[in-house]
Structure formats: C-alpha cells, structure tokens
Design a protein around this motif. Structure first.
Motif, PDB file in Angstrom:
ATOM      1  N   ASP A 106       7.914  65.200  10.747  1.00 29.41           N
ATOM      2  CA  ASP A 106       7.586  64.844  12.115  1.00 29.41           C
ATOM      3  C   ASP A 106       6.212  65.218  12.254  1.00 29.41           C
ATOM      4  N   VAL A 107       5.733  64.044  13.036  1.00 25.27           N
ATOM      5  CA  VAL A 107       4.192  64.043  13.233  1.00 25.27           C
ATOM      6  C   VAL A 107       3.813  64.688  14.639  1.00 25.27           C
ATOM      7  N   SER A 108       4.711  65.382  15.481  1.00 28.91           N
ATOM      8  CA  SER A 108       4.354  66.059  16.411  1.00 28.91           C
ATOM      9  C   SER A 108       3.683  67.181  16.405  1.00 28.91           C
ATOM     10  N   GLY A 109       2.880  67.696  17.146  1.00 31.24           N
ATOM     11  CA  GLY A 109       1.706  68.770  16.911  1.00 31.24           C
ATOM     12  C   GLY A 109       0.376  68.422  16.249  1.00 31.24           C
ATOM     13  N   SER A 110      -0.447  69.520  15.792  1.00 36.94           N
ATOM     14  CA  SER A 110      -1.378  69.107  15.427  1.00 36.94           C
ATOM     15  C   SER A 110      -1.230  68.553  14.071  1.00 36.94           C
ATOM     16  N   PHE A 111      -2.391  67.729  13.581  1.00 36.18           N
ATOM     17  CA  PHE A 111      -2.208  67.417  12.154  1.00 36.18           C
ATOM     18  C   PHE A 111      -2.461  68.414  11.015  1.00 36.18           C
ATOM     19  N   GLU A 112      -2.783  69.569  11.429  1.00 34.01           N
ATOM     20  CA  GLU A 112      -2.750  70.808  10.522  1.00 34.01           C
ATOM     21  C   GLU A 112      -1.459  71.278  10.597  1.00 34.01           C
ATOM     22  N   ASP A 113      -0.614  71.266  11.456  1.00 36.24           N
ATOM     23  CA  ASP A 113       0.747  71.696  11.678  1.00 36.24           C
ATOM     24  C   ASP A 113       1.538  70.595  10.793  1.00 36.24           C
ATOM     25  N   VAL A 114       1.328  69.419  10.990  1.00 35.82           N
ATOM     26  CA  VAL A 114       2.097  68.326  10.401  1.00 35.82           C
ATOM     27  C   VAL A 114       1.955  68.576   8.785  1.00 35.82           C
ATOM     28  N   THR A 115       0.514  68.812   8.302  1.00 36.08           N
ATOM     29  CA  THR A 115       0.231  69.004   6.957  1.00 36.08           C
ATOM     30  C   THR A 115       0.781  70.337   6.680  1.00 36.08           C
ATOM     31  N   GLU A 116       1.026  71.169   7.105  1.00 36.36           N
ATOM     32  CA  GLU A 116       1.698  72.430   6.757  1.00 36.36           C
ATOM     33  C   GLU A 116       3.284  72.251   6.467  1.00 36.36           C
ATOM     34  N   ARG A 117       3.721  71.384   7.375  1.00 31.08           N
ATOM     35  CA  ARG A 117       5.098  71.087   7.389  1.00 31.08           C
ATOM     36  C   ARG A 117       5.452  70.106   6.091  1.00 31.08           C
ATOM     37  N   ALA A 118       4.356  69.315   5.824  1.00 32.87           N
ATOM     38  CA  ALA A 118       4.473  68.455   4.595  1.00 32.87           C
ATOM     39  C   ALA A 118       4.392  69.320   3.345  1.00 32.87           C
ATOM     40  N   LEU A 119       3.375  70.255   3.400  1.00 33.78           N
ATOM     41  CA  LEU A 119       3.370  71.150   2.282  1.00 33.78           C
ATOM     42  C   LEU A 119       4.664  72.080   1.938  1.00 33.78           C
ATOM     43  N   ALA A 120       5.269  72.494   3.011  1.00 32.52           N
ATOM     44  CA  ALA A 120       6.403  73.356   2.698  1.00 32.52           C
ATOM     45  C   ALA A 120       7.470  72.507   2.588  1.00 32.52           C
ATOM     46  N   ALA A 121       7.922  71.101   2.894  1.00 39.35           N
ATOM     47  CA  ALA A 121       8.749  70.210   2.472  1.00 39.35           C
ATOM     48  C   ALA A 121       8.723  69.953   0.971  1.00 39.35           C
ATOM     49  N   LEU A 122       7.263  69.618   0.641  1.00 39.00           N
ATOM     50  CA  LEU A 122       7.024  69.378  -0.781  1.00 39.00           C
ATOM     51  C   LEU A 122       7.493  70.431  -1.714  1.00 39.00           C
ATOM     52  N   ARG A 123       7.171  71.764  -1.507  1.00 41.05           N
ATOM     53  CA  ARG A 123       7.664  72.828  -2.127  1.00 41.05           C
ATOM     54  C   ARG A 123       8.902  72.868  -2.501  1.00 41.05           C
TER      55      ARG A 123
END
Length: 173
Positions: free
Chosen positions: A149-166
């Motif tokens: 999900d892209v809500s929040g800051s781009f840094e938040d989105v990136t952190e969620r993406a990294l966690a999901a990828l892990r």
C-alpha cells in the motif's frame, strides 16, 4: 532474498514507482533503472497528448526493459520502475529474465490522483489515470512478488516493501 534478483516496482501512474524504486535500490545497494526511459519517443508523445498506449506500443518497451534486466540487472541485481499493468506484460518480463520479482504499489485512487496532480515535469497527464486503472490486472498469487500500500511517506512505503520482500518465498524453477 538474493541481491541478484531484479525487482520491478509496478503499478498505475502516480503510485510512486520511481521514488520507491530509487529508495529500494539504495537500501539494497543495487542499480536502479527508470522504466520510462525505455519508452520510444513515439510512446512519450502519445502519452503526452493524452492517448493511452496499446499493447503494440508497449511491446518494444517491455522488450527493452527485459533486455536491461537480463543483461544488466541479473548479473548484480537491480530495481526498475515499470507499470507492468497486465499479467501478459509481467509474463513477458519473466520470460526475458525468470528471476524477476514484482513489488505492486497500490492504493486509494484519490491519493494516487493527488500525487499525480502534484508532480511536475512528467509526461503522463492525470487524464490517463482512468485508462491505467482499466488496464491494471493486479499481481496474482502465482506471480513472484508482493503488494504494498502506498499510503504514508515514501520512506514508509519502502520499509513496508523491504519487509514484504524479506518474507517472500520464491520457488525456483
């Protein structure tokens, strides 16, 4: 997740593919490529005029991205931002480079439209957002990737993406 993998950050226009892609690449220490740079001039002119691309327009673009993934990205890993809206487009990229993993950026239409309207210097007008959503075939369970999900800051989105990828388990063929 192996750093040799290439991540395609996908989604409709305005989801933050470029920004999140750059942040992901920096966090992973891999090269970044902007998918829009692979469009032939005729595609950019068509979109700038408010005309959606069709499958025949997207073919050479997808092939150029697939070549980058195959020749540049798979050797050292990488991140590329590319809409990859249809399953057939993603299948075409995976045929060129089977190790591709997708990060599908998705979110509330109003937020995406606002982000599109706020950006400057991009050839994609907000009038094409409807065609983007109409073309979108969301990432399917059998496709290697994650939905973020892209809500929040781009840094938040990136952190969620990294966690999901892990947490992603890829089944090698």
């Amino acid at each position: 997740m192996s750093t040799q993998r290439v991540i395609v950050v996908m989604g409709v226009a305005g989801t933050g593919k470029t920004t999140v892609g750059r942040l992901l690449a920096a966090a992973l220490g891999v090269p970044y490529a902007e998918g829009d740079a692979f469009h032939p001039a005729a595609n950019v002119a068509k979109m700038s005029a408010g005309t959606p691309l069709d499958d025949s327009d997207r073919g050479p673009w997808l092939d150029a991205i697939g070549e980058w993934i195959r020749n540049s990205g798979e050797l050292r890993g990488g991140v590329i931002a590319a809409s990859a809206l249809k399953r057939a487009y993603r299948d075409r990229l995976r045929a060129a480079a089977p190790g591709v993993v997708f990060v599908h950026l998705t979110g509330e239409r109003g937020l995406i439209e606002k982000r599109m309207a706020d950006r400057r210097g991009h050839f994609m007008p907000t009038t094409l957002l409807d065609s983007q959503f109409a073309t979108l075939e969301p990432l399917q369970e059998d496709e290697p990737g994650v939905v973020v999900d892209v809500s929040g800051s781009f840094e938040d989105v990136t952190e969620r993406a990294l966690a999901a990828l892990r947490g992603l388990r890829i089944h090698e063929n």
